[in-house]
Write an enzyme that holds these catalytic residues in place. Sequence first.
Site, mmCIF file in Angstrom:
data_model
loop_
_atom_site.group_PDB
_atom_site.id
_atom_site.type_symbol
_atom_site.label_atom_id
_atom_site.label_comp_id
_atom_site.label_asym_id
_atom_site.label_seq_id
_atom_site.Cartn_x
_atom_site.Cartn_y
_atom_site.Cartn_z
ATOM 1 N N ARG A 49 0.865 -1.179 0.000
ATOM 2 C CA ARG A 49 0.000 0.000 0.000
ATOM 3 C C ARG A 49 0.906 1.234 0.000
ATOM 4 O O ARG A 49 2.046 1.193 0.488
ATOM 5 C CB ARG A 49 -0.892 0.025 1.244
ATOM 6 C CG ARG A 49 -1.826 -1.172 1.395
ATOM 7 C CD ARG A 49 -2.605 -1.061 2.700
ATOM 8 N NE ARG A 49 -3.572 -2.139 2.861
ATOM 9 C CZ ARG A 49 -3.345 -3.262 3.539
ATOM 10 N NH1 ARG A 49 -2.155 -3.451 4.127
ATOM 11 N NH2 ARG A 49 -4.272 -4.191 3.642
ATOM 12 N N LYS A 56 -2.350 -2.155 7.741
ATOM 13 C CA LYS A 56 -3.612 -1.774 8.376
ATOM 14 C C LYS A 56 -3.813 -2.554 9.674
ATOM 15 O O LYS A 56 -3.394 -3.700 9.800
ATOM 16 C CB LYS A 56 -4.779 -2.053 7.424
ATOM 17 C CG LYS A 56 -4.941 -1.024 6.319
ATOM 18 C CD LYS A 56 -6.220 -1.288 5.529
ATOM 19 C CE LYS A 56 -6.459 -0.206 4.486
ATOM 20 N NZ LYS A 56 -7.702 -0.453 3.715
ATOM 21 N N TYR A 104 -9.893 -10.836 -6.337
ATOM 22 C CA TYR A 104 -8.911 -11.055 -7.399
ATOM 23 C C TYR A 104 -9.198 -12.324 -8.192
ATOM 24 O O TYR A 104 -8.711 -12.482 -9.306
ATOM 25 C CB TYR A 104 -7.501 -11.073 -6.814
ATOM 26 C CG TYR A 104 -7.142 -9.727 -6.243
ATOM 27 C CD1 TYR A 104 -6.867 -8.655 -7.084
ATOM 28 C CD2 TYR A 104 -7.138 -9.509 -4.870
ATOM 29 C CE1 TYR A 104 -6.577 -7.408 -6.561
ATOM 30 C CE2 TYR A 104 -6.848 -8.263 -4.346
ATOM 31 C CZ TYR A 104 -6.567 -7.214 -5.201
ATOM 32 O OH TYR A 104 -6.301 -5.979 -4.688
ATOM 33 N N HIS A 137 -2.319 2.185 -5.771
ATOM 34 C CA HIS A 137 -3.154 1.024 -5.467
ATOM 35 C C HIS A 137 -3.385 0.176 -6.717
ATOM 36 O O HIS A 137 -3.640 -1.028 -6.618
ATOM 37 C CB HIS A 137 -4.485 1.474 -4.858
ATOM 38 C CG HIS A 137 -4.910 0.624 -3.695
ATOM 39 N ND1 HIS A 137 -4.165 0.527 -2.543
ATOM 40 C CD2 HIS A 137 -5.981 -0.202 -3.523
ATOM 41 C CE1 HIS A 137 -4.774 -0.299 -1.698
ATOM 42 N NE2 HIS A 137 -5.869 -0.756 -2.276
ATOM 43 N N HIS A 159 -4.164 -9.108 3.966
ATOM 44 C CA HIS A 159 -5.612 -9.066 4.201
ATOM 45 C C HIS A 159 -5.955 -9.906 5.432
ATOM 46 O O HIS A 159 -5.532 -11.058 5.537
ATOM 47 C CB HIS A 159 -6.376 -9.620 2.994
ATOM 48 C CG HIS A 159 -6.388 -8.693 1.819
ATOM 49 N ND1 HIS A 159 -6.664 -9.111 0.535
ATOM 50 C CD2 HIS A 159 -6.156 -7.354 1.725
ATOM 51 C CE1 HIS A 159 -6.607 -8.078 -0.287
ATOM 52 N NE2 HIS A 159 -6.289 -7.006 0.413
ATOM 53 N N ARG A 199 -0.719 -2.281 -6.715
ATOM 54 C CA ARG A 199 -1.012 -3.331 -5.715
ATOM 55 C C ARG A 199 -2.004 -4.344 -6.297
ATOM 56 O O ARG A 199 -1.834 -5.558 -6.149
ATOM 57 C CB ARG A 199 -1.565 -2.677 -4.451
ATOM 58 C CG ARG A 199 -1.976 -3.655 -3.348
ATOM 59 C CD ARG A 199 -2.312 -2.860 -2.091
ATOM 60 N NE ARG A 199 -3.113 -3.594 -1.125
ATOM 61 C CZ ARG A 199 -2.617 -4.413 -0.211
ATOM 62 N NH1 ARG A 199 -1.311 -4.629 -0.152
ATOM 63 N NH2 ARG A 199 -3.416 -5.017 0.650
#
Length: 325
Positions: free
Chosen positions: A158, A193, A301, A266, A292, A269
Amino acid sequence: MSEVPSAAALPPDPQVLRYLEHVRVEKRLAARTLTLYTLDLEKLAQFAEGVKTPLLLLTSAHIRRFVAQMHSGGRSGRGIALILSGWRGFYTWAGRQGLVAHNPVQDVRAPKAPKPLPKALGVDDAVRLADYENTGADPWLEARDAAMVELLYGCGLRVGELVGLDAVASPQAQREGRGWVDLQAGEAHVFGKGSKRRSVPVGRAAVQALQAWLALRAQPFGASSARLDGALFVGQRGKRLTAQSVWLRLRQRSQLAGLTTPVHPHMLRHSFASHVLQSSSDLRAVQELLGHANITTTQVYTRLDFQHLAKVYDAAHPRAKKKSP
């Protein structure tokens, strides 16, 4: 002040007229909003007439049926949600007036709008951007920007993770939630995150680009290197680059490289995830690489991968498209 639209344009139910007068006077709605409320209540009146039921006697089952009709007719989930909001307001008001025992719209929700697929570059475009070299640029800026592209595409970082990297590991960096790259081990340790750390492999091309950048990083500052921030990627004043600066540099670089689509961090990414999945089909590994927390986030994806396969099929298979008679 705007007036309630004429009665000829309204549902015949007098309670609707009272409600629209209420929102016009009490809530001071704009004329455009009042018109939309009116049209939505006219639609509700038409539905009610179709099931031979007065507006104030409609049930949640009726409302769900109306939602299904609108959805099958092509109305978007967002559009239905706005209509339901207007209806819900009408029945809330009717409840306060003692006209209905419960609000039939209260627990009815619009169909979920499908999440748009993340935009990813094709493999050729991604490699073209990663291989691009601006020979006319300042060597310092060129080395920095090339290294940023390699990390974004080669590691799936990110943009916040990228600008949060330090040039070297330190206890302070770890305490303050910053990452670093271990070139010898070929790993990037990032702070993602949810304050979660993860380690991702750094490929050979990215390692070479980082070595070239680190060899030049302190050069412009000379003896005044004390002004140089500890960040891996710094601007011309020696301070850590911001996410916005990375966006702007990447957009400019993608245009110089001849890509028709302006690229943002992004997108690289997404490209990383899509291309790894196309080659490996290992969804769990892609989840770990992207950081994630939930694999359902990564599953988008698989849709990108199928979309790629569908395009190949349509373009290449002789039975993909029926020939017109």
